[in-house]
Design a protein around this motif. Structure first.
Motif, PDB file in Angstrom:
ATOM      1  N   GLN A   1       0.827  -1.204   0.000  1.00  0.00           N
ATOM      2  CA  GLN A   1       0.000   0.000   0.000  1.00  0.00           C
ATOM      3  C   GLN A   1       0.861   1.253   0.000  1.00  0.00           C
ATOM      4  OE1 GLN A   1      -2.915   0.266   3.132  1.00  0.00           O
ATOM      5  NE2 GLN A   1      -3.493   2.361   2.608  1.00  0.00           N
TER       6      GLN A   1
ATOM      7  N   LEU B   1       2.363   1.662  -3.478  1.00  0.00           N
ATOM      8  CA  LEU B   1       1.349   2.082  -4.441  1.00  0.00           C
ATOM      9  C   LEU B   1       0.959   3.547  -4.212  1.00  0.00           C
ATOM     10  CD1 LEU B   1      -0.499   1.375  -6.779  1.00  0.00           C
ATOM     11  CD2 LEU B   1      -2.173   0.494  -5.118  1.00  0.00           C
ATOM     12  N   ALA B   2       0.863   3.955  -2.944  1.00  0.00           N
ATOM     13  CA  ALA B   2       0.541   5.362  -2.638  1.00  0.00           C
ATOM     14  C   ALA B   2       1.628   6.287  -3.166  1.00  0.00           C
ATOM     15  CB  ALA B   2       0.378   5.552  -1.128  1.00  0.00           C
TER      16      ALA B   2
ATOM     17  N   GLY C   1      -4.064   3.736  -9.315  1.00  0.00           N
ATOM     18  CA  GLY C   1      -3.900   2.553  -8.475  1.00  0.00           C
ATOM     19  C   GLY C   1      -4.604   1.345  -9.067  1.00  0.00           C
TER      20      GLY C   1
ATOM     21  N   ALA D   1      -4.839   4.391  -2.756  1.00  0.00           N
ATOM     22  CA  ALA D   1      -4.164   3.091  -2.854  1.00  0.00           C
ATOM     23  C   ALA D   1      -4.972   2.018  -2.132  1.00  0.00           C
ATOM     24  CB  ALA D   1      -2.759   3.192  -2.259  1.00  0.00           C
TER      25      ALA D   1
END
Length: 251
Positions: free
Chosen positions: A144, A147-148, A167, A218
Motif C-alpha cells: 500500500q 502504491l501510494a 492505483g 491506494a
C-alpha cells in the motif's frame, strides 16, 4: 665611757629595728586579713554575675531556636506552595496541549472530509460509482505504501478519482496474468512506470511525501475499486479511452 655610749646606741638601733619590723608585720597581717575577709564577697558576686550570664545565654539560645523553627516552617510552607504552583501550571499546560491536540485533530478531520467531498464532486465523479468494485488482491502494508507513492508521483495533482484510477491500473495488471503477479513487481517492471525508472519513486518513499489522499486511493484500489474498469494503461498523450483529469485510461 666611749664604749658605753657605743653600746647604748647599738641597743637603740636594735630596738628601733625590732619595733619597725613588728609594725610592718602587723600592717601586712592586717592587710592580708582584710583581703581574706573580702574574698567571700567577691566570690559571691562572681557567682551571681555568672548565673546572670548563663540565664541570658539560655534566653538567647531559646530565642534563636524559636526563630530557627519559625524560619524552617516558613521555608517548608514556601516549598509546598511552590510545588503546588508548579504542579498546577504543569496540569494547565498539559490540559492546554491536549485541548490543542484534539482541536487540531478535529480540524484535520473536518478538512479531510471537505477534501473528500470536493474530490467526489470533481469531474462529475459520483460516490456510488467508485464504490463499485471487483475482487480485492492480497497486499501488505508495504504494498500500500509503495502504491501510494506511485500514485503521488503519477497523479499527485490529479482529482481523487484519477488517483484511484492509477492505483486500479496497477491492481488490474496484477490480476491480468499478462504482468508480474505482485504490486511491487508490476511497479518496478522494466520500462513501465517512469518514476520507478528515474528514481523519483524511491525518493518519495524515502521522504514519506505521499499525501493522505494517495494512501486512501491506494487502499481503495487494492480493495478492488476501479473507476476505469479493467484498464491496464494510462497516459497523457492518448486521445482515446476514458479521460480522468489529465490522463487517458484504456486496456
Amino acid at each position: 665611757m666611749k664604749n658605753r655610749k657605743k653600746m647604748s646606741f647599738s641597743m637603740f638601733l636594735v630596738c628601733a629595728v625590732v619595733l619597725l619590723t613588728g609594725s610592718v608585720s602587723l600592717a601586712a597581717a592586717g592587710t592580708f586579713a582584710a583581703s581574706e575577709a573580702q574574698k567571700p564577697a567577691i566570690f559571691g558576686q562572681d557567682i551571681r554575675e555568672g548565673k546572670d550570664i548563663l540565664e541570658k545565654t539560655e534566653e538567647t539560645i531559646q530565642l534563636r531556636y524559636k526563630e530557627t523553627v519559625k524560619e524552617a516552617e516558613m521555608l517548608a510552607k514556601y516549598e509546598a506552595d511552590e510545588a503546588a504552583r508548579i504542579a498546577e501550571e504543569e496540569a494547565a499546560r498539559a490540559a492546554a496541549e491536549e485541548a490543542a491536540r484534539i482541536a487540531a485533530e478535529q480540524e484535520a478531520a473536518a478538512q479531510a472530509a471537505a477534501e473528500q467531498a470536493s474530490w467526489v464532486q470533481e469531474e462529475g465523479y459520483q460516490e456510488e460509482y467508485i464504490e463499485t468494485s471487483s475482487e480485492p488482491i492480497s497486499a501488505s502494508v508495504d504494498d500500500q505504501t509503495l502504491l501510494a507513492a506511485l500514485i503521488y508521483c503519477e497523479a499527485g495533482g490529479e482529482p481523487y478519482e484519477g488517483q484511484v484510477a492509477v492505483g486500479a491500473v496497477v491492481v488490474n495488471r496484477v490480476k491480468s496474468g499478462a504482468f508480474p503477479g505482485t504490486v511491487r513487481d508490476v511497479i518496478y517492471q522494466s520500462g513501465q512506470f517512469g518514476p520507478a525508472r528515474t528514481g523519483k519513486l524511491d525518493r518519495v518513499l524515502a521522504n514519506g511525501s505521499a499525501t493522505d489522499s494517495c494512501y486512501q486511493a491506494a487502499a481503495e484500489a487494492l480493495a478492488g475499486v476501479s473507476p476505469v474498469g479493467d484498464a491496464l494503461y494510462f497516459g497523457d498523450g492518448k486521445n482515446y479511452g476514458q479521460k480522468i483529469g489529465g490522463h487517458w485510461f484504456h486496456s
